[in-house]
Design a protein around this motif. Structure first.
Motif, PDB file in Angstrom:
ATOM      1  N   LEU A 196       0.820  -1.214   0.000  1.00 49.52           N
ATOM      2  CA  LEU A 196       0.000   0.000   0.000  1.00 49.52           C
ATOM      3  C   LEU A 196       0.848   1.255   0.000  1.00 49.52           C
ATOM      4  O   LEU A 196       0.317   2.366   0.013  1.00 49.52           O
ATOM      5  N   SER A 197       2.159   1.104  -0.030  1.00 53.18           N
ATOM      6  CA  SER A 197       3.051   2.265   0.031  1.00 53.18           C
ATOM      7  C   SER A 197       3.163   2.928  -1.343  1.00 53.18           C
ATOM      8  O   SER A 197       3.556   2.274  -2.321  1.00 53.18           O
ATOM      9  N   PRO A 198       2.864   4.223  -1.452  1.00 52.78           N
ATOM     10  CA  PRO A 198       2.904   4.918  -2.747  1.00 52.78           C
ATOM     11  C   PRO A 198       4.295   5.439  -3.074  1.00 52.78           C
ATOM     12  O   PRO A 198       4.527   6.653  -3.163  1.00 52.78           O
ATOM     13  N   THR A 199       5.232   4.527  -3.270  1.00 48.81           N
ATOM     14  CA  THR A 199       6.633   4.917  -3.467  1.00 48.81           C
ATOM     15  C   THR A 199       7.022   4.910  -4.942  1.00 48.81           C
ATOM     16  O   THR A 199       8.148   4.546  -5.292  1.00 48.81           O
ATOM     17  N   ALA A 200       6.092   5.278  -5.796  1.00 47.95           N
ATOM     18  CA  ALA A 200       6.368   5.353  -7.241  1.00 47.95           C
ATOM     19  C   ALA A 200       5.525   6.485  -7.820  1.00 47.95           C
ATOM     20  O   ALA A 200       4.627   7.018  -7.163  1.00 47.95           O
ATOM     21  N   ARG A 201       5.814   6.835  -9.056  1.00 47.16           N
ATOM     22  CA  ARG A 201       5.035   7.880  -9.724  1.00 47.16           C
ATOM     23  C   ARG A 201       4.296   7.265 -10.907  1.00 47.16           C
ATOM     24  O   ARG A 201       4.783   6.333 -11.566  1.00 47.16           O
ATOM     25  N   ALA A 202       3.129   7.788 -11.178  1.00 47.74           N
ATOM     26  CA  ALA A 202       2.321   7.355 -12.313  1.00 47.74           C
ATOM     27  C   ALA A 202       2.121   8.535 -13.252  1.00 47.74           C
ATOM     28  O   ALA A 202       1.776   9.639 -12.815  1.00 47.74           O
ATOM     29  N   THR A 203       2.328   8.304 -14.526  1.00 45.45           N
ATOM     30  CA  THR A 203       2.200   9.352 -15.529  1.00 45.45           C
ATOM     31  C   THR A 203       1.124   8.958 -16.533  1.00 45.45           C
ATOM     32  O   THR A 203       1.207   7.879 -17.134  1.00 45.45           O
ATOM     33  N   PRO A 204       0.096   9.802 -16.734  1.00 48.63           N
ATOM     34  CA  PRO A 204      -0.952   9.470 -17.708  1.00 48.63           C
ATOM     35  C   PRO A 204      -0.400   9.418 -19.135  1.00 48.63           C
ATOM     36  O   PRO A 204       0.393  10.277 -19.543  1.00 48.63           O
ATOM     37  N   VAL A 205      -0.796   8.399 -19.873  1.00 53.72           N
ATOM     38  CA  VAL A 205      -0.462   8.262 -21.288  1.00 53.72           C
ATOM     39  C   VAL A 205      -1.714   7.740 -21.989  1.00 53.72           C
ATOM     40  O   VAL A 205      -2.688   7.354 -21.341  1.00 53.72           O
ATOM     41  N   ASP A 206      -1.681   7.716 -23.299  1.00 58.47           N
ATOM     42  CA  ASP A 206      -2.822   7.204 -24.055  1.00 58.47           C
ATOM     43  C   ASP A 206      -3.112   5.757 -23.646  1.00 58.47           C
ATOM     44  O   ASP A 206      -2.219   4.897 -23.704  1.00 58.47           O
ATOM     45  N   GLY A 207      -4.324   5.517 -23.209  1.00 59.30           N
ATOM     46  CA  GLY A 207      -4.734   4.149 -22.883  1.00 59.30           C
ATOM     47  C   GLY A 207      -4.422   3.696 -21.483  1.00 59.30           C
ATOM     48  O   GLY A 207      -4.732   2.547 -21.133  1.00 59.30           O
ATOM     49  N   GLY A 208      -3.799   4.566 -20.658  1.00 56.66           N
ATOM     50  CA  GLY A 208      -3.479   4.128 -19.302  1.00 56.66           C
ATOM     51  C   GLY A 208      -2.466   5.032 -18.632  1.00 56.66           C
ATOM     52  O   GLY A 208      -2.523   6.257 -18.747  1.00 56.66           O
ATOM     53  N   ILE A 209      -1.496   4.416 -17.944  1.00 54.41           N
ATOM     54  CA  ILE A 209      -0.449   5.157 -17.261  1.00 54.41           C
ATOM     55  C   ILE A 209       0.874   4.426 -17.451  1.00 54.41           C
ATOM     56  O   ILE A 209       0.898   3.234 -17.806  1.00 54.41           O
ATOM     57  N   THR A 210       1.956   5.135 -17.219  1.00 52.50           N
ATOM     58  CA  THR A 210       3.245   4.477 -17.045  1.00 52.50           C
ATOM     59  C   THR A 210       3.653   4.664 -15.589  1.00 52.50           C
ATOM     60  O   THR A 210       3.371   5.703 -14.984  1.00 52.50           O
ATOM     61  N   VAL A 211       4.301   3.657 -15.046  1.00 49.13           N
ATOM     62  CA  VAL A 211       4.683   3.654 -13.641  1.00 49.13           C
ATOM     63  C   VAL A 211       6.187   3.485 -13.532  1.00 49.13           C
ATOM     64  O   VAL A 211       6.781   2.621 -14.198  1.00 49.13           O
ATOM     65  N   SER A 212       6.800   4.298 -12.671  1.00 50.03           N
ATOM     66  CA  SER A 212       8.224   4.166 -12.370  1.00 50.03           C
ATOM     67  C   SER A 212       8.423   4.329 -10.873  1.00 50.03           C
ATOM     68  O   SER A 212       7.827   5.222 -10.259  1.00 50.03           O
ATOM     69  N   GLY A 213       9.250   3.481 -10.296  1.00 49.88           N
ATOM     70  CA  GLY A 213       9.523   3.575  -8.868  1.00 49.88           C
ATOM     71  C   GLY A 213       9.954   2.248  -8.284  1.00 49.88           C
ATOM     72  O   GLY A 213      10.178   1.269  -9.012  1.00 49.88           O
ATOM     73  N   LYS A 214      10.062   2.251  -6.987  1.00 49.70           N
ATOM     74  CA  LYS A 214      10.554   1.072  -6.260  1.00 49.70           C
ATOM     75  C   LYS A 214       9.669   0.831  -5.045  1.00 49.70           C
ATOM     76  O   LYS A 214       9.260   1.775  -4.364  1.00 49.70           O
ATOM     77  N   TRP A 215       9.380  -0.427  -4.792  1.00 51.19           N
ATOM     78  CA  TRP A 215       8.583  -0.813  -3.623  1.00 51.19           C
ATOM     79  C   TRP A 215       9.375  -1.833  -2.804  1.00 51.19           C
ATOM     80  O   TRP A 215       9.941  -2.784  -3.357  1.00 51.19           O
ATOM     81  N   GLY A 216       9.422  -1.621  -1.511  1.00 46.44           N
ATOM     82  CA  GLY A 216      10.131  -2.539  -0.628  1.00 46.44           C
ATOM     83  C   GLY A 216       9.186  -3.424   0.153  1.00 46.44           C
ATOM     84  O   GLY A 216       7.966  -3.245   0.145  1.00 46.44           O
ATOM     85  N   PHE A 217       9.763  -4.429   0.817  1.00 43.09           N
ATOM     86  CA  PHE A 217       9.012  -5.342   1.677  1.00 43.09           C
ATOM     87  C   PHE A 217       7.922  -6.101   0.901  1.00 43.09           C
ATOM     88  O   PHE A 217       6.812  -6.278   1.402  1.00 43.09           O
ATOM     89  N   ILE A 218       8.230  -6.568  -0.297  1.00 41.81           N
ATOM     90  CA  ILE A 218       7.234  -7.239  -1.123  1.00 41.81           C
ATOM     91  C   ILE A 218       7.288  -8.742  -0.837  1.00 41.81           C
ATOM     92  O   ILE A 218       7.942  -9.520  -1.547  1.00 41.81           O
ATOM     93  N   SER A 219       6.598  -9.149   0.207  1.00 41.37           N
ATOM     94  CA  SER A 219       6.621 -10.545   0.642  1.00 41.37           C
ATOM     95  C   SER A 219       6.073 -11.457  -0.458  1.00 41.37           C
ATOM     96  O   SER A 219       5.047 -11.166  -1.070  1.00 41.37           O
ATOM     97  N   GLY A 220       6.766 -12.558  -0.684  1.00 38.90           N
ATOM     98  CA  GLY A 220       6.326 -13.546  -1.656  1.00 38.90           C
ATOM     99  C   GLY A 220       6.550 -13.167  -3.098  1.00 38.90           C
ATOM    100  O   GLY A 220       6.071 -13.860  -4.004  1.00 38.90           O
ATOM    101  N   ALA A 221       7.296 -12.085  -3.361  1.00 37.62           N
ATOM    102  CA  ALA A 221       7.474 -11.624  -4.741  1.00 37.62           C
ATOM    103  C   ALA A 221       8.106 -12.679  -5.628  1.00 37.62           C
ATOM    104  O   ALA A 221       7.775 -12.796  -6.819  1.00 37.62           O
ATOM    105  N   LEU A 222       9.018 -13.462  -5.067  1.00 34.97           N
ATOM    106  CA  LEU A 222       9.755 -14.430  -5.875  1.00 34.97           C
ATOM    107  C   LEU A 222       8.884 -15.551  -6.409  1.00 34.97           C
ATOM    108  O   LEU A 222       9.268 -16.233  -7.370  1.00 34.97           O
ATOM    109  N   HIS A 223       7.713 -15.755  -5.814  1.00 34.10           N
ATOM    110  CA  HIS A 223       6.808 -16.804  -6.285  1.00 34.10           C
ATOM    111  C   HIS A 223       5.502 -16.235  -6.829  1.00 34.10           C
ATOM    112  O   HIS A 223       4.531 -16.963  -7.022  1.00 34.10           O
ATOM    113  N   SER A 224       5.474 -14.925  -7.115  1.00 32.82           N
ATOM    114  CA  SER A 224       4.237 -14.269  -7.523  1.00 32.82           C
ATOM    115  C   SER A 224       4.114 -14.184  -9.042  1.00 32.82           C
ATOM    116  O   SER A 224       5.104 -14.183  -9.776  1.00 32.82           O
ATOM    117  N   HIS A 225       2.867 -14.065  -9.484  1.00 32.68           N
ATOM    118  CA  HIS A 225       2.561 -13.843 -10.892  1.00 32.68           C
ATOM    119  C   HIS A 225       2.246 -12.374 -11.183  1.00 32.68           C
ATOM    120  O   HIS A 225       2.512 -11.888 -12.279  1.00 32.68           O
TER     121      HIS A 225
END
Length: 393
Positions: A119-148
């Motif tokens: 839930l941490s908003p540690t990235a930026r979102a930029t509006p583009v045609d059809g959606g957004i682009t996202v850039s940033g880093k998120w920490g403490f992502i439990s289970g990331a190595l086995h996630s889809h």
């Protein structure tokens, strides 16, 4: 689409309990390698643990939060990291059920899909045609190595120049991972960091976080299900507490298992079990565990009851949900600390589980959303007539 017969709570808890020997046997490996063993992930999947919060029409169970508490508490008897990771998966899986139907069909087309998030908003979102682009880093992502997939939160600047956090679903294949999970507790969760570099997210996979926090979503198919009608923070709180409760219960089991034949060195007590001090320690820890169970189940029952009734949440109920979560964490840690302190010098060896339990329950208590002090302050603030000083309620 597939509609699944939902196992009863007792059956799901039995499945979790049946996993205890395997999880116990892999706990040391997971801790040493800072990720859950693949056999653990496979066993959890086979038991249906990852389907507890998925919609029935996609083969999920739509389990209530009382079931989540009892299942994760059972898993934590063997390994806090496995229980924590399962609990974390349940929350973003629930969040994925707020997106439009087409997005859900894409996500849940993967059998036993695993979704991590934050839930941490540690990235930026930029509006583009059809959606957004996202850039940033998120920490403490439990289970990331086995996630889809990962649920990410980023800050988007609106047309009025004001920042507005958004929640988005991103395939893990679009993200980079950073192996930075070198910690004292919950090592087996593999809670590494993830990074996005100008990742495109189509508009249908983006929701305003503010609406989500208020219980609004874009899924008419799930709108009438009691499971998906509660606000996010009470749901997340109730989904998380079982691990702390189970760790405290595990500490008691471990202590009592090691008690016979142990003496208190440099005293006249040849049997620790005969010492009045031990009686007080076991009794005090047990009562704290019972109290933790009360708060965990009160929280879960409130989430389930209000979902079934489809009744609105008051501000006091929302902050009490977080206070209940904090109380479970505090009481569980206090119980574990008592039992760990009573376990003697031999308990510091790596092959004695209580030292790992103590480090894991400390890590749970230090989580920013679960910290007892933070949650008590928020609850007391509202009880004193002040406005909450956070959006996360």
């Amino acid at each position: 689409m597939l509609t699944t017969e939902v196992p009863a709570r007792e059956e799901l808890v039995r499945r979790a309990t049946d996993l205890v020997p395997l999880l116990s046997s892999k706990a040391a490996w997971s801790e040493e390698n800072r990720r859950l063993h693949d056999d653990v992930i496979e066993a959890l999947a086979d038991a249906g643990i990852f389907r507890l919060r998925a919609p029935r029409r996609f083969g999920g169970f739509e389990a209530d939060t009382r079931t989540l508490v009892d299942v994760s508490a059972a898993l934590a008897r063997a390994d806090g990291a496995a229980a924590w990771t399962a609990s974390v998966y349940w929350i973003p899986t629930w969040m994925a059920c707020l997106f439009p139907e087409g997005v859900q069909e894409e996500v849940f087309s993967t059998e036993n899909v695993r979704i991590c998030g934050t839930l941490s908003p540690t990235a930026r979102a930029t509006p583009v045609d059809g959606g957004i682009t996202v850039s940033g880093k998120w920490g403490f992502i439990s289970g990331a190595l086995h996630s889809h997939w990962q649920v990410v939160v980023a800050v988007q600047i609106g047309p009025d120049g004001q920042p507005a956090p958004v929640m988005a679903l991103v395939p893990m294949s679009d993200l980079q991972t950073i192996d930075d999970w070198h910690t004292s507790g919950l090592r087996g969760t593999g809670s590494i960091s993830t990074v996005a570099q100008d990742v495109f997210v189509p508009a249908e996979r983006v929701l305003p976080l503010g609406a989500v926090l208020q219980g609004q979503h874009a899924s008419p198919a799930n709108a009438d299900s009691p499971v998906y009608r509660a606000p996010l923070l009470p749901v997340a709180s109730a989904s998380s507490v079982g691990t702390a409760l189970g760790l405290a219960r595990a500490a008691k089991e471990e202590f009592l298992e090691r008690l016979p034949g142990r003496k208190i060195t440099y005293t006249a007590y040849e049997h620790q079990a005969e010492a009045p001090l031990t009686h007080h320690q076991v009794a005090e820890a047990s009562l704290k565990i019972d109290q933790a169970g009360f708060h965990a189940h009160r929280l879960a029952d409130q989430v389930d009851t209000k979902g079934a009734e489809n009744s609105p949440w008051t501000l006091e109920e929302r902050v009490r949900a977080r206070a209940d979560m904090g109380a479970v964490c505090r009481l569980a840690k206090e119980a574990v600390d008592i039992l760990a302190d009573a376990s003697g010098g031999s308990s510091i060896y790596n092959n004695v589980a209580i030292q790992r339990i103590a480090r894991d329950v400390q890590a749970v208590n230090l989580h920013a959303l679960m910290h007892p002090d933070t949650n008590n302050e928020l609850y007391g603030r509202v009880l004193c007539g002040l406005e909450p000083n956070t959006l996360y309620i």
